[in-house]
Design a protein around this motif. Structure first.
Motif, PDB file in Angstrom:
ATOM      1  N   ASN A 110       0.836  -1.195   0.000  1.00 50.76           N
ATOM      2  CA  ASN A 110       0.000   0.000   0.000  1.00 50.76           C
ATOM      3  C   ASN A 110       0.870   1.244   0.000  1.00 50.76           C
ATOM      4  O   ASN A 110       2.070   1.185   0.284  1.00 50.76           O
ATOM      5  CB  ASN A 110      -0.954   0.009   1.210  1.00 50.76           C
ATOM      6  N   ALA A 111       0.254   2.355  -0.348  1.00 53.51           N
ATOM      7  CA  ALA A 111       0.871   3.663  -0.163  1.00 53.51           C
ATOM      8  C   ALA A 111       0.363   4.214   1.162  1.00 53.51           C
ATOM      9  O   ALA A 111      -0.822   4.112   1.469  1.00 53.51           O
ATOM     10  CB  ALA A 111       0.488   4.592  -1.304  1.00 53.51           C
ATOM     11  N   ALA A 112       1.254   4.776   1.970  1.00 56.02           N
ATOM     12  CA  ALA A 112       0.865   5.215   3.309  1.00 56.02           C
ATOM     13  C   ALA A 112       1.567   6.511   3.669  1.00 56.02           C
ATOM     14  O   ALA A 112       2.623   6.846   3.130  1.00 56.02           O
ATOM     15  CB  ALA A 112       1.204   4.131   4.336  1.00 56.02           C
ATOM     16  N   GLY A 113       0.956   7.220   4.605  1.00 58.99           N
ATOM     17  CA  GLY A 113       1.577   8.414   5.161  1.00 58.99           C
ATOM     18  C   GLY A 113       2.462   8.057   6.330  1.00 58.99           C
ATOM     19  O   GLY A 113       2.086   7.239   7.180  1.00 58.99           O
ATOM     20  N   GLY A 114       3.653   8.627   6.387  1.00 60.67           N
ATOM     21  CA  GLY A 114       4.592   8.313   7.451  1.00 60.67           C
ATOM     22  C   GLY A 114       4.333   9.143   8.701  1.00 60.67           C
ATOM     23  O   GLY A 114       4.350  10.373   8.655  1.00 60.67           O
ATOM     24  N   LEU A 115       4.079   8.462   9.811  1.00 62.95           N
ATOM     25  CA  LEU A 115       3.861   9.121  11.101  1.00 62.95           C
ATOM     26  C   LEU A 115       5.137   9.145  11.941  1.00 62.95           C
ATOM     27  O   LEU A 115       5.264   9.968  12.844  1.00 62.95           O
ATOM     28  CB  LEU A 115       2.766   8.387  11.883  1.00 62.95           C
ATOM     29  N   ASN A 116       6.041   8.229  11.655  1.00 60.12           N
ATOM     30  CA  ASN A 116       7.286   8.124  12.409  1.00 60.12           C
ATOM     31  C   ASN A 116       8.279   9.187  11.910  1.00 60.12           C
ATOM     32  O   ASN A 116       8.607   9.213  10.718  1.00 60.12           O
ATOM     33  CB  ASN A 116       7.867   6.723  12.238  1.00 60.12           C
ATOM     34  N   PRO A 117       8.765  10.054  12.788  1.00 62.64           N
ATOM     35  CA  PRO A 117       9.689  11.116  12.355  1.00 62.64           C
ATOM     36  C   PRO A 117      10.982  10.593  11.738  1.00 62.64           C
ATOM     37  O   PRO A 117      11.680  11.338  11.034  1.00 62.64           O
ATOM     38  CB  PRO A 117       9.985  11.887  13.649  1.00 62.64           C
ATOM     39  N   ALA A 118      11.307   9.311  11.960  1.00 61.62           N
ATOM     40  CA  ALA A 118      12.542   8.743  11.400  1.00 61.62           C
ATOM     41  C   ALA A 118      12.371   8.336   9.948  1.00 61.62           C
ATOM     42  O   ALA A 118      13.356   7.996   9.281  1.00 61.62           O
ATOM     43  CB  ALA A 118      12.981   7.540  12.224  1.00 61.62           C
ATOM     44  N   PHE A 119      11.148   8.372   9.442  1.00 58.38           N
ATOM     45  CA  PHE A 119      10.890   7.931   8.069  1.00 58.38           C
ATOM     46  C   PHE A 119      11.116   9.063   7.073  1.00 58.38           C
ATOM     47  O   PHE A 119      11.011  10.244   7.409  1.00 58.38           O
ATOM     48  CB  PHE A 119       9.454   7.430   7.918  1.00 58.38           C
ATOM     49  N   SER A 120      11.405   8.663   5.819  1.00 59.51           N
ATOM     50  CA  SER A 120      11.542   9.605   4.711  1.00 59.51           C
ATOM     51  C   SER A 120      10.589   9.204   3.594  1.00 59.51           C
ATOM     52  O   SER A 120      10.155   8.042   3.508  1.00 59.51           O
ATOM     53  CB  SER A 120      12.977   9.612   4.178  1.00 59.51           C
ATOM     54  N   VAL A 226       0.671 -14.101   5.693  1.00 61.03           N
ATOM     55  CA  VAL A 226       0.570 -12.743   5.154  1.00 61.03           C
ATOM     56  C   VAL A 226       1.878 -11.985   5.354  1.00 61.03           C
ATOM     57  O   VAL A 226       2.502 -12.053   6.418  1.00 61.03           O
ATOM     58  CB  VAL A 226      -0.582 -11.967   5.837  1.00 61.03           C
ATOM     59  N   PHE A 227       2.265 -11.259   4.288  1.00 60.59           N
ATOM     60  CA  PHE A 227       3.372 -10.304   4.364  1.00 60.59           C
ATOM     61  C   PHE A 227       2.852  -8.970   3.858  1.00 60.59           C
ATOM     62  O   PHE A 227       2.177  -8.900   2.828  1.00 60.59           O
ATOM     63  CB  PHE A 227       4.549 -10.750   3.498  1.00 60.59           C
ATOM     64  N   GLY A 228       3.151  -7.898   4.590  1.00 60.22           N
ATOM     65  CA  GLY A 228       2.693  -6.571   4.189  1.00 60.22           C
ATOM     66  C   GLY A 228       3.825  -5.565   4.132  1.00 60.22           C
ATOM     67  O   GLY A 228       4.743  -5.595   4.955  1.00 60.22           O
ATOM     68  N   CYS A 229       3.749  -4.668   3.143  1.00 65.08           N
ATOM     69  CA  CYS A 229       4.764  -3.624   3.001  1.00 65.08           C
ATOM     70  C   CYS A 229       4.099  -2.320   2.568  1.00 65.08           C
ATOM     71  O   CYS A 229       3.293  -2.302   1.636  1.00 65.08           O
ATOM     72  CB  CYS A 229       5.817  -4.032   1.972  1.00 65.08           C
ATOM     73  N   SER A 230       4.432  -1.246   3.272  1.00 69.12           N
ATOM     74  CA  SER A 230       3.945   0.089   2.927  1.00 69.12           C
ATOM     75  C   SER A 230       5.039   0.896   2.249  1.00 69.12           C
ATOM     76  O   SER A 230       6.211   0.806   2.624  1.00 69.12           O
ATOM     77  CB  SER A 230       3.506   0.849   4.186  1.00 69.12           C
ATOM     78  N   VAL A 231       4.634   1.683   1.258  1.00 68.50           N
ATOM     79  CA  VAL A 231       5.519   2.690   0.683  1.00 68.50           C
ATOM     80  C   VAL A 231       5.133   4.027   1.301  1.00 68.50           C
ATOM     81  O   VAL A 231       3.964   4.431   1.249  1.00 68.50           O
ATOM     82  CB  VAL A 231       5.376   2.753  -0.851  1.00 68.50           C
ATOM     83  N   ILE A 232       6.078   4.691   1.920  1.00 65.22           N
ATOM     84  CA  ILE A 232       5.803   5.976   2.560  1.00 65.22           C
ATOM     85  C   ILE A 232       5.803   7.052   1.463  1.00 65.22           C
ATOM     86  O   ILE A 232       6.852   7.409   0.931  1.00 65.22           O
ATOM     87  CB  ILE A 232       6.859   6.294   3.644  1.00 65.22           C
ATOM     88  N   THR A 233       4.611   7.532   1.145  1.00 66.52           N
ATOM     89  CA  THR A 233       4.481   8.467   0.019  1.00 66.52           C
ATOM     90  C   THR A 233       4.359   9.924   0.446  1.00 66.52           C
ATOM     91  O   THR A 233       4.454  10.821  -0.394  1.00 66.52           O
ATOM     92  CB  THR A 233       3.258   8.099  -0.839  1.00 66.52           C
ATOM     93  N   ASP A 234       4.139  10.160   1.736  1.00 66.55           N
ATOM     94  CA  ASP A 234       4.139  11.523   2.248  1.00 66.55           C
ATOM     95  C   ASP A 234       4.381  11.456   3.756  1.00 66.55           C
ATOM     96  O   ASP A 234       4.228  10.398   4.365  1.00 66.55           O
ATOM     97  CB  ASP A 234       2.829  12.260   1.930  1.00 66.55           C
ATOM     98  N   LEU A 235       4.797  12.569   4.333  1.00 66.32           N
ATOM     99  CA  LEU A 235       5.109  12.607   5.759  1.00 66.32           C
ATOM    100  C   LEU A 235       3.996  13.333   6.513  1.00 66.32           C
ATOM    101  O   LEU A 235       3.555  14.413   6.096  1.00 66.32           O
ATOM    102  CB  LEU A 235       6.451  13.298   5.994  1.00 66.32           C
ATOM    103  N   CYS A 236       3.562  12.711   7.600  1.00 68.54           N
ATOM    104  CA  CYS A 236       2.416  13.207   8.357  1.00 68.54           C
ATOM    105  C   CYS A 236       2.853  13.654   9.749  1.00 68.54           C
ATOM    106  O   CYS A 236       2.283  13.239  10.761  1.00 68.54           O
ATOM    107  CB  CYS A 236       1.349  12.120   8.449  1.00 68.54           C
ATOM    108  N   ILE A 237       3.870  14.470   9.779  1.00 75.03           N
ATOM    109  CA  ILE A 237       4.394  15.007  11.030  1.00 75.03           C
ATOM    110  C   ILE A 237       3.703  16.352  11.264  1.00 75.03           C
ATOM    111  O   ILE A 237       3.873  17.283  10.466  1.00 75.03           O
ATOM    112  CB  ILE A 237       5.922  15.202  10.963  1.00 75.03           C
ATOM    113  N   PRO A 238       2.899  16.486  12.313  1.00 76.83           N
ATOM    114  CA  PRO A 238       2.076  17.695  12.486  1.00 76.83           C
ATOM    115  C   PRO A 238       2.863  18.999  12.414  1.00 76.83           C
ATOM    116  O   PRO A 238       2.394  19.984  11.824  1.00 76.83           O
ATOM    117  CB  PRO A 238       1.454  17.494  13.876  1.00 76.83           C
TER     118      PRO A 238
END
Length: 271
Positions: A110-120, A226-238
């Motif tokens: 899936n495409a997902a928004g990154g909530l973790n500040p360590a993500f790019s 099941v195996f799942g993988c997200s692609v971080i497509t945007d950053l959701c840091i408030p």
């Protein structure tokens, strides 16, 4: 519903291709994996009896039967979402069909928004757990046929530790950076407010999206790995939030797509 599942499985078997052993669901902007597949049959969703039709522009809406890394696969090039107006039974219908065809392993992206500040942006995140905020809907709600499995499936390990370990080994071999984390699924289609992003992070989520969890719950009930993988497509840091747009999301997915393709292809080869 059982009769409809059996009819779709019979419809797919009529193409006389090798029966698939692996099911793959491709998310937003992540359809290029099919370029690595020796395709036997392409079936538009609208031609499949009882099948929903994808209404999201970035989802091609095709079922692919073929061979990837020496394994017979069934690939959904585009999925269905609750926000499109479908019930959870419709969203997860294809997963039940996969099981009826004999598929034992499901790989989801899936495409997902990154909530973790360590993500790019364009990072890959292996999903090692999830949080469902799709209440009150649930694909297991109601009286289901006994053939579907346990009505109260244990969800302590919804994502196969063995497949996660394989993926981490492959990532090392490919020198491919991987994140790991918790995916939270929301209804959408609106994106979250700054306060909602802050709350989701406080709850322990590393990425947020609008899919995946219903399919995983259903697959787990039916005894699939099941195996799942997200692609971080945007950053959701408030504190540093920028307005999201579909073109930006698709561009970020395109950067990550070759990495995801390499990971999934090699993982399928080791199943």
């Amino acid at each position: 519903m059982l009769k409809q599942i059996q009819e779709v499985a019979q419809f797919i078997r009529a193409f006389n291709t090798p029966l698939p052993t692996v099911g793959i669901i491709l998310g937003t902007g992540l359809g290029a994996l099919v370029n690595e597949v020796t395709i036997e049959v392409e079936i538009p969703y609208e031609t499949i009896p009882h099948f929903p039709v994808s209404t999201v522009e970035s989802h091609s809406g095709r079922l692919i039967l073929g061979t990837l890394a020496g394994k017979s696969v069934l690939i959904m090039q585009g999925r269905f979402h609750y926000y499109e107006g479908y019930s959870m039974q419709q969203v997860t219908f294809p997963v039940r069909v996969m099981k009826w065809l004999g598929i034992q392993t499901l790989l989801v992206s899936n495409a997902a928004g990154g909530l973790n500040p360590a993500f790019s942006v364009s990072d890959l995140m292996i999903i090692n757990d999830h949080i469902s905020l799709l209440l009150p809907e649930n694909p297991l709600r109601g009286q289901l046929p006994a053939e579907f499995g346990d009505r109260f499936p244990d969800m302590s390990d919804p994502y196969s530790p063995d497949l996660i370990e394989k993926a981490l080994t492959i990532a090392d071999e490919l020198a491919l950076p991987l994140q790991q984390g918790v995916y939270v699924s929301v209804t959408g289609p609106q994106l979250e407010t700054r306060s909602e992003y802050r709350l989701l992070r406080q709850w322990g989520a590393d990425a947020v999206g609008m899919s995946t969890v219903p399919e995983v719950i259903t697959a787990h009930q039916m005894g699939m790995q099941v195996f799942g993988c997200s692609v971080i497509t945007d950053l959701c840091i408030p504190e540093t939030l920028e307005k999201a747009s579909l073109p930006k999301i698709l561009a970020a997915a395109a950067v990550a797509e070759p990495k995801l393709t390499a990971l999934i292809k090699r993982l399928v080869g080791r199943l």
